[in-house]
Design an enzyme around this catalytic site. Structure first.
Site, PDB file in Angstrom:
ATOM      1  N   HIS A   1      40.919  40.671  43.994  1.00 60.06           N
ATOM      2  CA  HIS A   1      40.872  39.788  43.825  1.00 60.06           C
ATOM      3  C   HIS A   1      40.807  39.056  45.460  1.00 60.06           C
ATOM      4  O   HIS A   1      41.894  39.608  46.349  1.00 60.06           O
ATOM      5  CB  HIS A   1      42.519  39.437  43.570  1.00 60.06           C
TER       6      HIS A   1
ATOM      7  N   GLY B   1      45.104  30.654  48.037  1.00 59.74           N
ATOM      8  CA  GLY B   1      46.559  30.895  48.524  1.00 59.74           C
ATOM      9  C   GLY B   1      47.590  30.524  47.610  1.00 59.74           C
ATOM     10  O   GLY B   1      48.899  30.013  48.179  1.00 59.74           O
ATOM     11  N   ALA B   2      47.146  30.725  46.468  1.00 56.67           N
ATOM     12  CA  ALA B   2      48.009  30.154  45.165  1.00 56.67           C
ATOM     13  C   ALA B   2      48.740  28.902  45.540  1.00 56.67           C
ATOM     14  O   ALA B   2      50.526  28.733  44.087  1.00 56.67           O
ATOM     15  CB  ALA B   2      49.836  31.693  45.244  1.00 56.67           C
TER      16      ALA B   2
ATOM     17  N   SER C   1      39.667  31.514  44.307  1.00 57.75           N
ATOM     18  CA  SER C   1      41.489  31.409  43.392  1.00 57.75           C
ATOM     19  C   SER C   1      42.691  30.396  43.506  1.00 57.75           C
ATOM     20  O   SER C   1      41.565  29.287  42.665  1.00 57.75           O
ATOM     21  CB  SER C   1      42.465  32.548  44.871  1.00 57.75           C
ATOM     22  N   ALA C   2      43.314  30.330  44.164  1.00 59.97           N
ATOM     23  CA  ALA C   2      43.803  28.394  43.843  1.00 59.97           C
ATOM     24  C   ALA C   2      42.964  27.485  44.379  1.00 59.97           C
ATOM     25  O   ALA C   2      42.542  26.176  44.282  1.00 59.97           O
ATOM     26  CB  ALA C   2      44.936  28.299  44.185  1.00 59.97           C
TER      27      ALA C   2
ATOM     28  N   ASP D   1      40.352  41.704  39.324  1.00 59.92           N
ATOM     29  CA  ASP D   1      40.760  40.323  39.779  1.00 59.92           C
ATOM     30  C   ASP D   1      42.330  40.415  39.749  1.00 59.92           C
ATOM     31  O   ASP D   1      43.030  40.475  40.166  1.00 59.92           O
ATOM     32  CB  ASP D   1      40.552  39.203  39.208  1.00 59.92           C
TER      33      ASP D   1
END
Ligand SMILES: *[C@@H]1O[C@H](CO)[C@@H](O)[C@H](O)[C@H]1NC(C)=O
Ligand SMILES: *[C@@H]1O[C@H](CO)[C@@H](O)[C@H](O)[C@H]1NC(C)=O
Ligand SMILES: *[C@@H]1O[C@H](CO)[C@@H](O)[C@H](O)[C@H]1NC(C)=O
Ligand SMILES: *[C@@H]1O[C@H](CO)[C@@H](O)[C@H](O)[C@H]1NC(C)=O
Length: 560
Positions: free
Chosen positions: A455, A127-128, A214-215, A340
């Site tokens: 992604h 979630g960045a 991701s993050a 992605d």
């Protein structure tokens, strides 16, 4: 129903009830906890579910997490706790609370006795570094990160947890006044809690795997690199993100601390004063003081991520590329989705998703120039030349649009992942290394048909949604999901995705420098799915030619 059927039904039912295996009340370091014992189907096995166990005290704003003081009596652990405070999608309000450091556990149980010594998989959400929660998004009471399918199908314990995100998780003055990395330290607290307590839940503390996307995948990578986790976990899986991604580390955190300080009315010329002021400011105001720009971007979206981990000289004593000695004994799977970068490129050049709108060569050049700002015009020109080599004079729009996605995928995820795999392999002592590409096409009906795995598309398969929401998926989606859960949970058991409880469609060979083997994961895995040297020409360009160019600017955006 025939009589014997009724008899059998009753008998099985009674046996099932009588033999329900459940942990009941569990004694943890903080006190007793009691979860839910859930039966799977009428004659099925059981799963014990604990929701909302605290793994640290409620955190103080912008301070390191502290151990939980414990509680009296038995804590009812049957409800998910709210997320850590974060901005909503509109970025105009917040959701969640500061008191958020809780975890959830799924334990598969047989019919007769409770499980013991199970491998443990600890999930870190993405979630960045800005948003997200341990249970994930909720669709009609189906949580994205529900651990049940992985736990039951792979016979492993699954743990999910919350960590702080956004300014409250990652703001830093770049010095001892506000060292930052609060979210990473929360993750470490959760992993350490699992190490100390999971035996009481039937887990094997010597058999812990951390995995994330991701993050969260970048977090997995950074937890491997941090010396603080020595001996805490044996294995790790990074799905679309590593510590070597351009967006993983903020190199100028002070400028962002000042900007956010200014917005909430703090003096900014002295970082001691600034840090103290931020800590006593309204956490909601601090959270909303950061705004992620999504339209009218002055550069590529990926360069706008600002509140991320920092090299703090402690949790991360050095830049990630210099810390791989710490991963020598940690088995590792790392991979990416074949498109992605599509999600990100869609913000930079929205026309890639609009069949009637053309993307010009100039736009492609501009995106490349933005991505390669640290190597100046020479970097941009070399990159552009490489990616457009196959275009010919009049490339089809589909070719141009796919090039945009390839550039974004390579730059944001694929190339740093290959670099990470190589460093992991080179530094390995006992550790094994595995590489994959996930290529099951996106199911988003609004996207053009050429769009592959976007992604985060992998999440639904790893968490078994095609099984938990069967009507939402086709049999081929269950095929992918079954294979991924088998490889992932085998790996958690043995460090080898091919060996364990679950049969796999094909043997996935370990990554080596010569072969560069990787597994192409989709609904048709067979012997041809084992491939070599993923995008070799492009990876080689970025990791040698490009990186040897003189650096002329910093890629990290400073606030405007
Ligand atoms: C910053 O403020 C602190 C606390 O008021 C003070 O002790 C320190 O000398 C100041 N630093 C500078 C460089 O002015
Ligand atoms: C985007 O930028 C243009 C030109 O700089 C400006 O006219 C427009 O109002 C901006 N749009 C938004 C939504 O900020
Ligand atoms: C990059 O390409 C542009 C346009 O083709 C050209 O004008 C410029 O001289 C090139 N710059 C470098 C440093 O190669
Ligand atoms: C992990 O679990 C597996 C299967 O239960 C077992 O064979 C292995 O010895 C355990 N420990 C380690 C360190 O792999």
């Amino acid at each position: 129903m025939a009589r014997w059927e009724i008899l059998c039904f009753a008998l099985c039912f009674c046996l099932g009830v009588a033999r329900a295996a459940t942990l009941g009340v569990v004694n943890t370091e903080g006190g007793f906890v009691e979860g839910e014992s859930k039966r799977l189907g009428l004659f099925g096995d059981y799963v014990d579910i604990f929701r909302g166990i605290p793994f640290a005290a409620p955190p103080k704003t912008l301070k390191d997490p502290q151990p939980h003081p414990g509680w009296d009596g038995t804590l009812k652990a049957t409800e998910f706790k709210s997320r850590c405070m974060q901005m909503t999608l509109t970025q105009e309000d917040v959701r969640g609370t500061e008191d958020c450091l809780y975890l959830n556990i799924w334990i598969p149980q047989g019919k007769k006795q409770v499980s013991t010594n199970l491998p443990v998989m600890v999930w870190i959400y993405g979630g960045a570094f800005l948003v997200g929660g341990g249970q994930g998004a909720n669709f009609l009471n189906n949580y994205l990160y529900d651990g049940e399918e992985i736990a039951v199908r792979g016979n492993v314990i699954v743990v999910t947890f919350n960590y702080r995100v956004g300014p409250l998780g990652f703001l830093s003055t770049g010095d001892e006044n506000l060292p930052g990395n609060y979210g990473l330290k929360d993750q470490h607290m959760a992993i350490a809690w699992v190490k100390r307590n999971i035996k009481a839940f039937g887990g094997d503390p010597e058999n812990i795997t951390i995995f994330g996307e991701s993050a969260g995948a970048t977090s997995v990578s950074l937890q491997m690199l941090s010396p603080k986790n020595k001996g805490l976990f044996k294995r790790a899986i990074s799905q679309s993100g590593v510590g070597l991604c351009s967006w993983a580390i903020q190199r100028d955190p002070l400028s962002w601390a000042k900007k956010i300080g200014e917005k909430v009315g703090c003096p900014t010329d002295n970082s001691t004063v600034l840090a103290e002021c931020l800590r006593i400011s309204d956490p909601k105001a601090v959270t909303l003081a950061y705004h992620l720009q999504l339209i009218n971007l002055s550069g590529p979206l990926v360069h706008t991520l600002a509140l991320t981990p920092v090299v703090d000289g402690d949790f991360l004593p050095d830049t990630p590329e210099n810390l791989f000695a710490n991963t020598a004994d940690i088995d590792y799977i790392a991979g990416v989705n074949d498109m992605d970068g599509h999600f990100f490129a869609g913000f930079d050049i929205p026309a890639i998703n609009r069949p009637l709108v053309k993307v010009s060569a100039d736009e492609v050049y501009k995106l490349i120039k933005g991505l390669t700002v640290d190597r100046g015009q020479r970097g941009a020109n070399l990159t552009y030349t490489l990616y457009t080599q196959a275009w010919g004079n009049k490339p089809e729009q589909e070719v141009v649009k796919k090039t945009v996605v390839e550039v974004a995928t390579d730059y944001i995820f694929l190339v740093p992942t290959q670099w990470t795999l190589n460093l992991h392999l080179r530094n390995a002592r006992t550790a094994k290394t595995y590489s994959y590409v996930f290529s099951q096409p996106s199911r988003m009906p609004v996207y053009p048909s050429w769009v592959g795995a976007d992604h985060a598309d992998d999440l639904q398969y790893v968490f078994g949604l095609p099984f938990s929401i069967p009507l939402g998926y086709l049999p081929k989606h269950r095929t992918v999901s079954k294979a991924m859960i088998a490889y992932w949970t085998n790996f958690a058991k043995t460090g080898n995705p091919n060996e364990g409880n679950s049969e796999v469609p094909v043997t996935w060979p370990a990554y080596t420098t010569e072969g560069g083997y990787y597994l192409d994961i989709n609904n048709n895995i067979n012997k041809n799915s084992v491939k070599e040297n993923l995008r070799g020409r492009f990876v080689n360009f970025w990791n040698s030619v490009y990186r040897s160019l003189p650096q002329v600017a910093n890629i990290t955006q400073t606030p405007n």
